[in-house]
Structure formats: C-alpha cells, structure tokens
Design a protein around this motif. Structure first.
Motif, PDB file in Angstrom:
ATOM      1  N   LEU A 146      -6.906   5.522   8.742  1.00 41.41           N
ATOM      2  CA  LEU A 146      -5.562   6.024   9.043  1.00 41.41           C
ATOM      3  C   LEU A 146      -4.672   4.916   9.594  1.00 41.41           C
ATOM      4  O   LEU A 146      -3.458   4.917   9.353  1.00 41.41           O
ATOM      5  N   THR A 147      -5.246   3.968  10.316  1.00 34.75           N
ATOM      6  CA  THR A 147      -4.460   2.824  10.790  1.00 34.75           C
ATOM      7  C   THR A 147      -3.959   1.991   9.620  1.00 34.75           C
ATOM      8  O   THR A 147      -2.796   1.562   9.596  1.00 34.75           O
ATOM      9  N   HIS A 148      -4.816   1.775   8.623  1.00 37.25           N
ATOM     10  CA  HIS A 148      -4.386   1.039   7.434  1.00 37.25           C
ATOM     11  C   HIS A 148      -3.267   1.774   6.707  1.00 37.25           C
ATOM     12  O   HIS A 148      -2.347   1.146   6.164  1.00 37.25           O
ATOM     13  N   VAL A 149      -3.315   3.090   6.714  1.00 36.98           N
ATOM     14  CA  VAL A 149      -2.296   3.876   6.016  1.00 36.98           C
ATOM     15  C   VAL A 149      -0.948   3.797   6.736  1.00 36.98           C
ATOM     16  O   VAL A 149       0.117   3.738   6.101  1.00 36.98           O
ATOM     17  N   ARG A 171      -5.850   5.467  -1.535  1.00 32.69           N
ATOM     18  CA  ARG A 171      -6.208   4.516  -0.479  1.00 32.69           C
ATOM     19  C   ARG A 171      -7.375   5.030   0.366  1.00 32.69           C
ATOM     20  O   ARG A 171      -8.273   4.273   0.744  1.00 32.69           O
ATOM     21  N   THR A 172      -7.372   6.319   0.655  1.00 31.43           N
ATOM     22  CA  THR A 172      -8.446   6.884   1.465  1.00 31.43           C
ATOM     23  C   THR A 172      -9.765   6.865   0.710  1.00 31.43           C
ATOM     24  O   THR A 172     -10.819   6.573   1.288  1.00 31.43           O
ATOM     25  N   LEU A 173      -9.730   7.147  -0.579  1.00 23.44           N
ATOM     26  CA  LEU A 173     -10.949   7.065  -1.382  1.00 23.44           C
ATOM     27  C   LEU A 173     -11.468   5.630  -1.431  1.00 23.44           C
ATOM     28  O   LEU A 173     -12.683   5.399  -1.425  1.00 23.44           O
ATOM     29  N   GLY A 174     -10.558   4.668  -1.465  1.00 22.40           N
ATOM     30  CA  GLY A 174     -10.983   3.272  -1.417  1.00 22.40           C
ATOM     31  C   GLY A 174     -11.690   2.937  -0.115  1.00 22.40           C
ATOM     32  O   GLY A 174     -12.718   2.235  -0.107  1.00 22.40           O
ATOM     33  N   PHE A 230       2.643   8.138  15.460  1.00 23.61           N
ATOM     34  CA  PHE A 230       1.989   9.232  16.179  1.00 23.61           C
ATOM     35  C   PHE A 230       2.206  10.560  15.455  1.00 23.61           C
ATOM     36  O   PHE A 230       1.260  11.345  15.295  1.00 23.61           O
ATOM     37  N   ALA A 231       3.439  10.823  15.038  1.00 28.73           N
ATOM     38  CA  ALA A 231       3.726  12.089  14.373  1.00 28.73           C
ATOM     39  C   ALA A 231       2.964  12.216  13.055  1.00 28.73           C
ATOM     40  O   ALA A 231       2.409  13.282  12.742  1.00 28.73           O
ATOM     41  N   LEU A 232       2.920  11.136  12.284  1.00 29.18           N
ATOM     42  CA  LEU A 232       2.231  11.182  10.994  1.00 29.18           C
ATOM     43  C   LEU A 232       0.722  11.285  11.160  1.00 29.18           C
ATOM     44  O   LEU A 232       0.050  11.992  10.395  1.00 29.18           O
ATOM     45  N   SER A 233       0.161  10.580  12.144  1.00 31.67           N
ATOM     46  CA  SER A 233      -1.289  10.623  12.339  1.00 31.67           C
ATOM     47  C   SER A 233      -1.729  11.969  12.922  1.00 31.67           C
ATOM     48  O   SER A 233      -2.816  12.464  12.596  1.00 31.67           O
ATOM     49  N   ALA A 234      -0.898  12.570  13.779  1.00 28.03           N
ATOM     50  CA  ALA A 234      -1.261  13.872  14.351  1.00 28.03           C
ATOM     51  C   ALA A 234      -1.254  14.976  13.299  1.00 28.03           C
ATOM     52  O   ALA A 234      -1.998  15.958  13.426  1.00 28.03           O
ATOM     53  N   SER A 235      -0.410  14.832  12.293  1.00 32.64           N
ATOM     54  CA  SER A 235      -0.323  15.851  11.246  1.00 32.64           C
ATOM     55  C   SER A 235      -0.997  15.426   9.944  1.00 32.64           C
ATOM     56  O   SER A 235      -0.833  16.098   8.923  1.00 32.64           O
ATOM     57  N   ALA A 236      -1.740  14.322   9.959  1.00 32.57           N
ATOM     58  CA  ALA A 236      -2.376  13.820   8.735  1.00 32.57           C
ATOM     59  C   ALA A 236      -3.452  14.796   8.263  1.00 32.57           C
ATOM     60  O   ALA A 236      -4.177  15.386   9.071  1.00 32.57           O
ATOM     61  N   PHE A 237      -3.563  14.925   6.956  1.00 31.39           N
ATOM     62  CA  PHE A 237      -4.559  15.831   6.381  1.00 31.39           C
ATOM     63  C   PHE A 237      -5.535  15.126   5.450  1.00 31.39           C
ATOM     64  O   PHE A 237      -6.753  15.263   5.586  1.00 31.39           O
ATOM     65  N   PRO A 289       0.795  -1.233   0.000  1.00 31.36           N
ATOM     66  CA  PRO A 289       0.000   0.000   0.000  1.00 31.36           C
ATOM     67  C   PRO A 289       0.824   1.278   0.000  1.00 31.36           C
ATOM     68  O   PRO A 289       0.323   2.333  -0.400  1.00 31.36           O
ATOM     69  N   LEU A 290       2.093   1.212   0.452  1.00 34.16           N
ATOM     70  CA  LEU A 290       2.929   2.413   0.435  1.00 34.16           C
ATOM     71  C   LEU A 290       3.243   2.860  -0.992  1.00 34.16           C
ATOM     72  O   LEU A 290       3.651   4.012  -1.199  1.00 34.16           O
ATOM     73  N   LEU A 291       3.078   1.960  -1.957  1.00 36.18           N
ATOM     74  CA  LEU A 291       3.325   2.307  -3.354  1.00 36.18           C
ATOM     75  C   LEU A 291       2.152   3.051  -3.981  1.00 36.18           C
ATOM     76  O   LEU A 291       2.257   3.526  -5.110  1.00 36.18           O
TER      77      LEU A 291
END
Length: 306
Positions: A179-182, A138-141, A237-244, A130-132
């Motif tokens: 967001l957990t899946h991401v 992914r969010t739209l899915g 934590f850092a990525l989820s706190a700043s996720a947009f 999924p990182l690719l």
C-alpha cells in the motif's frame, strides 16, 4: 448646468441599475458552477445519502432488507469487540502507510527537485508511472514478489540472510509495503507542487548567513513545504484507510480491514444495512481524524519551526 444638489444625489433609477449589475456579478460564479455542483451532488452526495438511509433499514435473515427504522446495526458495530479490532487495525494500517510515505516521499521529492534535466523528468516519470497502472495489477505484482517462492524470498535465501521463506503475504507487513508503494506518488505530487513555489534564493541566503545545509533544510525548506506534506499526508491517510483491493489481495480474508468487512457484509451475508453502517462509520471516522490531525499539526508545526 446642473445644480450641486443634482450632482450629489443621483437619480434613484441610476442606483437601481448599479445594484442590479452588482447582483448579476455576484450571481455569476454560482451560475457558472451550477452544472458542476449538480453533477457533484448527483454522483457523490446522493449515493452517500442513500447509503446513510440504508444503514437504518431492518435486515431479516429470511426476508432480507425490509422497510423500517432501527439503530441496532450502529449499536452492533460500536459495541462489538470484533468490529473494534477491525477499525483499530485499519487506523494502524493508515498511520503506518502515511508515516512511511512521508519518510520516503519527502526526501525523494527534494532530491528530484534538485536534479538537472533531463534526469529530473525521467526520474519523476518513473516515480509517477505506477499511477498509470491499475492498482489491482500492482497489488498482484507485489503478491508475486512477496510470496514464499517470490523474488524477495529467493534473494534473501540466495544471500544466506534467511534459511527459510519469510512470510509476508497475508500479513500486515506485506499490506503496508504494497500500500505504501501504491500511495507514495500522491505524497510526491503534493510536496512537488509546494517545492515548485519555493524560491531557491532563500536557501542561498540562509547558507550565505552561515547556516549549514542541514540547518537550512530544517529551518528554511521544511517549514515552506509543510503545507504540501500535510496535504499529502491527508490524501494518503484517507486513501489507505478506505483501501480495498490491496488489503483484500495481500491481506486475505483473515486480515480484515473496514473496507473488506463492508464488502463481505454486502456481498457475503447480503446484510446491506450492516454493510452501509460500517461504510458510514468509516466515513465519519476518516473525516474526523483527518480534520482533527490537520488542525493539530498546523498549530504544532508552527511552534516547532519558529
């Protein structure tokens, strides 16, 4: 034949040459890393500094952002209950995603590390695949899967588990799931790097001394992969706190987090100083929480596993 005093006291020129060689050797790492440091400063530190400066500018509804110095934007964010709710929601989201990533990612990585090839490589590729894909795709899915007419609600109603669709889109639950899946792959990569340094003979030694597999896992394996778990938790934590993207698409405009609030101030109301203030406070809170939790966790876990 040279006298003993001559051999014991080298010439001053010889000392100067050795000192200059040592100085050049000490300066070599800085010279080699100078291009990367300059690029880092240009691409990261300078924009951050400009954002901090922008947060102190004056905003006027008719003239926009004007030159001047004011602290009213910081006072507004720090005293308004509306922004306090947004920051609390963001912290709760980041903690929930981090906890789920640890619960799902650590056992998953341990199982992957014990698989045989080629299944290990195939499963690892599936986890990291999924990182690719773009996070927006992914969010739209997930938005399609979690929708009222999506696959998940269709399956729940077909199995007669629910009689009506479960509302997951535009809720905190849906944002946490997506967001957990991401972010789970980042936890897997951190723990995987630590597991590769783990000697399997240590586990065999623990079992040969009478330890059960569960006890060996708790007393031998987990303490050694703890640095990887801590590193992965900090990243998640850092990525989820700043996720947009994920909160904006799954949560919508009503379920705001700090990143979406800053976005609305920049592009919605065009109040750039207020948006910069929110971004700066998010950065400060993120750094403080990550550093504090990292030090506290390192001290606590040392006593737990002793």
């Amino acid at each position: 034949m040279a006298s003993p005093s001559t051999r014991a006291n080298p010439s001053p020129g010889h000392n100067t040459g050795a000192g200059s060689d040592a100085d050049r050797a000490g300066a070599a790492p800085w010279l080699l890393s100078a291009p990367a440091l300059l690029l880092f400063c240009a691409l990261l530190l300078v924009p951050l500094l400009l954002t901090v400066v922008l947060s102190f500018h004056v905003f006027d509804g008719s003239q926009g952002t004007t030159a001047g110095f004011t602290l009213k934007h910081y006072a507004a964010v720090l005293t308004d209950p509306y922004y306090a709710t947004i920051f609390a929601r963001t912290a709760g989201l980041a903690l929930a995603v981090t906890a789920l990533s640890v619960v799902l990612g650590v056992p998953e990585t341990i199982v992957l590390a014990r698989m045989k090839r080629p299944w290990q490589s195939i499963c690892l590729l599936i986890v990291l695949g999924p990182l690719l894909i773009s996070v927006v795709v992914r969010t739209l899915g997930w938005q399609i899967l979690l929708g009222n007419n999506g696959v998940l609600n269709g399956a729940l109603q077909a199995l007669h588990i629910t009689s009506e669709p479960v509302r997951l889109v535009f809720t905190m639950t849906g944002v946490v799931i997506a967001l957990t899946h991401v972010l789970v792959p980042f936890m897997v990569m951190s723990v995987w790097a630590t597991l590769q340094k783990l000697d399997p003979q240590v586990e065999w030694a623990g079992m040969s001394l009478g330890g059960s597999p569960l006890r060996v896992l708790w007393r031998v394996v987990l303490p050694q992969i703890l640095p990887g778990v801590l590193s992965g938790s900090i990243i998640v934590f850092a990525l989820s706190a700043s996720a947009f993207a994920t909160p904006a698409l799954i949560g919508g405009r009503r379920l705001k987090v700090v990143a979406t609030a800053a976005y609305d101030e920049f592009l919605g109301t065009l109040n750039w100083p207020l948006g910069a203030t929110i971004a700066v406070l998010l950065l400060i809170a993120n750094v403080a929480i990550v550093m504090g939790c990292s030090r506290l966790a390192e001290r606590r876990f040392k006593h737990i596993f002793e």
